[in-house]
Design a protein around this motif. Structure first.
Motif, mmCIF file in Angstrom:
data_model
loop_
_atom_site.group_PDB
_atom_site.id
_atom_site.type_symbol
_atom_site.label_atom_id
_atom_site.label_comp_id
_atom_site.label_asym_id
_atom_site.label_seq_id
_atom_site.Cartn_x
_atom_site.Cartn_y
_atom_site.Cartn_z
ATOM 1 N N ASP A 1 -4.572 3.307 -5.679
ATOM 2 C CA ASP A 1 -3.869 1.911 -6.066
ATOM 3 C C ASP A 1 -4.975 1.284 -6.721
ATOM 4 O O ASP A 1 -5.460 0.520 -6.144
ATOM 5 C CB ASP A 1 -3.208 1.400 -4.661
ATOM 6 N N SER B 1 -5.129 12.291 -1.155
ATOM 7 C CA SER B 1 -5.200 10.885 -1.455
ATOM 8 C C SER B 1 -4.751 10.355 -2.797
ATOM 9 O O SER B 1 -4.772 10.971 -3.825
ATOM 10 C CB SER B 1 -6.785 10.531 -1.317
ATOM 11 N N GLU C 1 -7.713 0.426 -3.938
ATOM 12 C CA GLU C 1 -8.029 1.149 -2.745
ATOM 13 C C GLU C 1 -7.636 2.735 -2.805
ATOM 14 O O GLU C 1 -6.799 2.814 -3.939
ATOM 15 C CB GLU C 1 -6.890 0.520 -1.722
ATOM 16 N N ALA D 1 -4.627 -2.608 -5.969
ATOM 17 C CA ALA D 1 -5.243 -2.994 -4.993
ATOM 18 C C ALA D 1 -6.750 -2.739 -4.796
ATOM 19 O O ALA D 1 -7.415 -3.154 -3.879
ATOM 20 C CB ALA D 1 -4.443 -2.507 -3.853
ATOM 21 N N SER E 1 0.863 -1.172 0.052
ATOM 22 C CA SER E 1 -0.046 0.038 -0.154
ATOM 23 C C SER E 1 0.908 1.423 0.027
ATOM 24 O O SER E 1 1.981 1.264 0.668
ATOM 25 C CB SER E 1 -0.866 -0.116 1.116
ATOM 26 N N ALA E 2 0.294 2.369 -0.589
ATOM 27 C CA ALA E 2 1.018 3.573 -0.758
ATOM 28 C C ALA E 2 1.230 4.307 0.779
ATOM 29 O O ALA E 2 0.418 4.384 1.465
ATOM 30 C CB ALA E 2 0.326 4.518 -1.801
ATOM 31 N N TYR F 1 -14.986 3.751 4.880
ATOM 32 C CA TYR F 1 -13.750 4.171 5.471
ATOM 33 C C TYR F 1 -14.177 4.258 7.181
ATOM 34 O O TYR F 1 -15.205 4.722 7.306
ATOM 35 C CB TYR F 1 -13.252 5.400 4.797
ATOM 36 N N PHE G 1 -6.082 5.759 -0.869
ATOM 37 C CA PHE G 1 -5.459 6.014 0.351
ATOM 38 C C PHE G 1 -5.471 7.397 0.580
ATOM 39 O O PHE G 1 -5.386 8.313 -0.355
ATOM 40 C CB PHE G 1 -3.964 5.502 0.563
ATOM 41 N N THR H 1 -9.266 5.972 7.166
ATOM 42 C CA THR H 1 -8.582 4.694 6.714
ATOM 43 C C THR H 1 -9.430 3.814 6.066
ATOM 44 O O THR H 1 -10.567 3.835 6.474
ATOM 45 C CB THR H 1 -7.767 4.212 8.006
ATOM 46 N N PHE H 2 -8.864 3.203 5.028
ATOM 47 C CA PHE H 2 -9.666 2.284 4.203
ATOM 48 C C PHE H 2 -10.046 1.226 4.916
ATOM 49 O O PHE H 2 -9.345 0.427 5.587
ATOM 50 C CB PHE H 2 -8.643 1.908 3.083
#
Lengths: 114, 109
Positions: free
Chosen positions: A97, A94, A102, A100, A1-2, B35, A104, B44-45
């Motif tokens: 990714d 933000s 996602e 993934a 993850s980043a 989130y 972040f 946060t994911f």
């Protein structure tokens, strides 16, 4: 993850001044966004930061007020210009990714304008 | 128009199970994010559902029904640290998100 590093984490600013927020990512990312979250509210997208070209702004946000730079795929800045108390907010960068699936967030920059 | 709705606040007891619902009406829908956000911190994911069905990740599970425009987040074995706001967001294929206002979850001993 980043991993995203955002600074400053917080600042208190005077009305009429400008502040630049930096967002550094530990890997190259195609998509980077800037959000605002006003007290007690959800996130609002300010703009998409495009590498090598002008950012794409959402309705209600303009480049003169929120200039954005994205010189490469790992770094971006957001400037909040000519600040007023209404700009007191948390500003978040933000990144996506895609692999993934996602999105972040950085830790956020909490700005208070007096 | 586009909108996304979730309850403003919910209360649950430590050790119990709680389900937070989210309904959406958006164009170009691709998937639904959840989130967690503690006060004063960045979100946060938790999950990203693209396909219909339930996805389990430890104590947290997320469900999506694309035909009904409906999702829920299920939290099991609640702990005090789960007290937070939970945000759902509908995404298009370019990760342009429409955010819900968030559900503040209060956990009581």
């Amino acid at each position: 993850s980043a991993v995203i590093s955002q600074k400053p984490s917080r600042d208190i600013c005077q009305r009429g001044t400008s502040l630049t927020i930096q967002c550094q990512v530990d890997s190259q990312v195609t998509m980077m966004f800037w959000y605002r979250q006003q007290p007690g509210q959800s996130l609002t997208l300010i703009a998409t930061a495009n590498q090598g070209s002008e950012a794409t702004y959402e309705s209600g946000f303009v480049i003169d007020k929120f200039p954005i730079s994205r010189p490469n795929l790992t770094f971006s800045t957001l400037t909040v210009s000519n600040m007023s108390p209404e700009d007191s907010s948390i500003y978040l960068c933000s990144v996506v990714d895609r692999e993934a699936g996602e999105l972040f967030f950085g830790e956020g920059s909490r700005l208070t304008v007096l | 128009g586009q909108n996304i709705d979730q309850p403003t606040e919910m209360t649950a007891t430590e050790g119990a199970i709680v389900q937070i619902n989210c309904t959406y009406q958006t164009s170009g829908f691709n998937g639904l994010f959840w989130y967690q956000q503690h006060a004063g911190e960045a979100p946060t994911f938790l999950s990203y559902n693209v396909l219909d069905g339930l996805e389990e990740k430890g104590r947290f599970s997320s469900f999506l029904s694309r035909s009904k425009g409906y999702s829920y987040l299920l939290l099991k074995e609640l702990q005090m640290k789960d007290s937070a706001s939970y945000l759902c967001a509908a995404s298009d294929s370019n990760y342009q998100l429409i955010w819900g206002a968030g559900t503040k979850l209060i956990i009581k001993p």
